[in-house]
Design a protein around this motif. Sequence first.
Motif, short mmCIF file in Angstrom:
data_model
loop_
_atom_site.label_atom_id
_atom_site.label_comp_id
_atom_site.label_asym_id
_atom_site.label_seq_id
_atom_site.Cartn_x
_atom_site.Cartn_y
_atom_site.Cartn_z
N PRO A 53 0.84 -1.21 0.00
CA PRO A 53 0.00 0.00 0.00
C PRO A 53 0.87 1.26 0.00
O PRO A 53 1.83 1.34 0.77
N HIS A 54 0.57 2.21 -0.89
CA HIS A 54 1.36 3.45 -0.90
C HIS A 54 0.99 4.29 0.31
O HIS A 54 -0.10 4.15 0.87
N THR A 55 1.90 5.16 0.70
CA THR A 55 1.67 5.95 1.91
C THR A 55 1.51 7.44 1.61
O THR A 55 1.21 8.22 2.51
N GLY A 56 1.70 7.84 0.33
CA GLY A 56 1.47 9.23 -0.02
C GLY A 56 1.06 9.35 -1.47
O GLY A 56 1.40 8.49 -2.29
N GLY A 57 0.31 10.41 -1.80
CA GLY A 57 -0.09 10.64 -3.19
C GLY A 57 -1.25 9.78 -3.61
O GLY A 57 -1.92 9.14 -2.78
N THR A 58 -1.50 9.76 -4.93
CA THR A 58 -2.68 9.08 -5.45
C THR A 58 -2.31 8.19 -6.63
O THR A 58 -1.58 8.61 -7.53
N ILE A 59 -2.82 6.97 -6.63
CA ILE A 59 -2.68 6.08 -7.78
C ILE A 59 -4.09 5.82 -8.31
O ILE A 59 -4.97 5.41 -7.53
N SER A 60 -4.30 6.05 -9.59
CA SER A 60 -5.60 5.69 -10.14
C SER A 60 -5.45 4.86 -11.40
O SER A 60 -4.47 4.98 -12.13
N ILE A 61 -6.41 3.99 -11.58
CA ILE A 61 -6.46 3.14 -12.78
C ILE A 61 -7.79 3.41 -13.47
O ILE A 61 -8.84 3.32 -12.83
N ASN A 62 -7.72 3.78 -14.74
CA ASN A 62 -8.91 4.17 -15.50
C ASN A 62 -9.75 5.19 -14.74
O ASN A 62 -10.97 5.09 -14.66
N GLY A 63 -9.06 6.15 -14.16
CA GLY A 63 -9.74 7.25 -13.49
C GLY A 63 -10.25 6.95 -12.09
O GLY A 63 -10.82 7.82 -11.44
N LYS A 64 -10.02 5.72 -11.63
CA LYS A 64 -10.53 5.35 -10.31
C LYS A 64 -9.40 5.21 -9.31
O LYS A 64 -8.43 4.48 -9.55
N ASN A 65 -9.52 5.89 -8.20
CA ASN A 65 -8.53 5.80 -7.13
C ASN A 65 -8.48 4.35 -6.60
O ASN A 65 -9.50 3.82 -6.17
N ILE A 66 -7.28 3.74 -6.62
CA ILE A 66 -7.23 2.32 -6.27
C ILE A 66 -7.54 2.05 -4.79
O ILE A 66 -7.92 0.94 -4.44
N THR A 67 -7.39 3.06 -3.95
CA THR A 67 -7.72 2.84 -2.54
C THR A 67 -9.24 2.72 -2.34
O THR A 67 -9.69 2.25 -1.31
N LYS A 68 -10.01 3.16 -3.35
CA LYS A 68 -11.47 3.10 -3.22
C LYS A 68 -12.02 1.80 -3.77
O LYS A 68 -13.22 1.56 -3.76
N GLU A 69 -11.09 0.96 -4.30
CA GLU A 69 -11.55 -0.27 -4.93
C GLU A 69 -11.24 -1.47 -4.03
O GLU A 69 -10.23 -1.49 -3.33
N ASN A 70 -12.12 -2.46 -4.08
CA ASN A 70 -11.91 -3.71 -3.39
C ASN A 70 -10.66 -4.40 -3.97
O ASN A 70 -10.57 -4.59 -5.17
N PRO A 71 -9.66 -4.76 -3.10
CA PRO A 71 -8.42 -5.35 -3.60
C PRO A 71 -8.65 -6.59 -4.48
O PRO A 71 -7.90 -6.83 -5.42
N VAL A 72 -9.68 -7.36 -4.18
CA VAL A 72 -9.94 -8.56 -4.97
C VAL A 72 -10.34 -8.18 -6.41
O VAL A 72 -9.86 -8.75 -7.39
N ASP A 73 -11.22 -7.18 -6.51
CA ASP A 73 -11.63 -6.70 -7.85
C ASP A 73 -10.44 -6.10 -8.58
O ASP A 73 -10.26 -6.31 -9.78
N LEU A 74 -9.63 -5.35 -7.82
CA LEU A 74 -8.45 -4.72 -8.41
C LEU A 74 -7.53 -5.78 -9.01
O LEU A 74 -7.09 -5.68 -10.15
N ARG A 75 -7.24 -6.82 -8.23
CA ARG A 75 -6.25 -7.83 -8.65
C ARG A 75 -6.78 -8.75 -9.75
O ARG A 75 -5.99 -9.34 -10.48
N ARG A 76 -8.07 -8.84 -9.86
CA ARG A 76 -8.66 -9.63 -10.94
C ARG A 76 -8.24 -9.03 -12.28
O ARG A 76 -8.10 -9.71 -13.28
#
Length: 228
Positions: A53-76
Amino acid sequence: MILFEQVSKTYPNGFQAVKDLNFRIDAGEFIVFIGPSGCGKSTTMKMINRLVPHTGGTISINGKNITKENPVDLRRNIGYVIQQVGLFPHYTIEDNIAVVLSLLGWKEAKRKQRAAELLQMVGLEPDRFAKRYPRELSGGQQQRVGVARALAADPEIVLMDEPFGALDPITREQLQNELIQLQRTMKKTIIFVTHDMDEALKMGDRIAVMKDGAILQFDTPEKLMKEP
Ligand code: ADP
Ligand code: ADP
């Protein structure tokens, strides 16, 4: 599309492994991260699927912040290949490839069919390899199975952490060429970590050069090799 904005990682022991990472990776790009051991390549990659897990800043995939996504869905949606392939020794090759598919609820017949298709794709004849066990395969063949497994759920993104680092030079070159072909036909976004410049220049649409937790340059091989 993967976007890093001011991303940093400080490990629980207080060590800051990467800082101020800003970059954008477009769908279908083949990106290589290169740099000496310990410069933060694996950390950067593992932040994308939240293994770290990152500790600063923002990572998004297809416009969605990855911290807002369920890790299982993300890793799929993110395949992952590492140097130590990590196949389950007591599972057959086809079962190793289909592990993710059983988690997704695929029925056995469909899983076997998909495993065969993937084996074919990575150059292993399904009739010969599907029922074997990992120990009956060479290092290069196991690495192919690792690639097949990462592709099983048809992810958009594939992370590869020095996948060919443990292979002999000939097998390595063969797998590099096959991966380039595979990426061209499948149009996956591939993020590939290596510390081998020849490998980086050969494989990357763009190359991120890292040192001491920072990206020094992020450019095409042509621009990287051009005299200033
Ligand atoms: P690379 O992949 O470029 O070899 P890593 O991302 O694995 O580098 O590591 C970057 C730095 O972070 C290294 O100095 C490493 O020792 C440190 N590091 C990695 N994982 C941890 C951890 N879990 N706790 C503390 N430091 C870590
Ligand atoms: P990789 O290259 O696959 O990241 P490493 O050898 O860098 O593997 O790290 C193996 C494991 O040890 C990882 O889980 C990593 O987070 C952890 N690790 C690496 N460096 C350190 C460190 N300095 N302190 C604590 N844990 C570390």
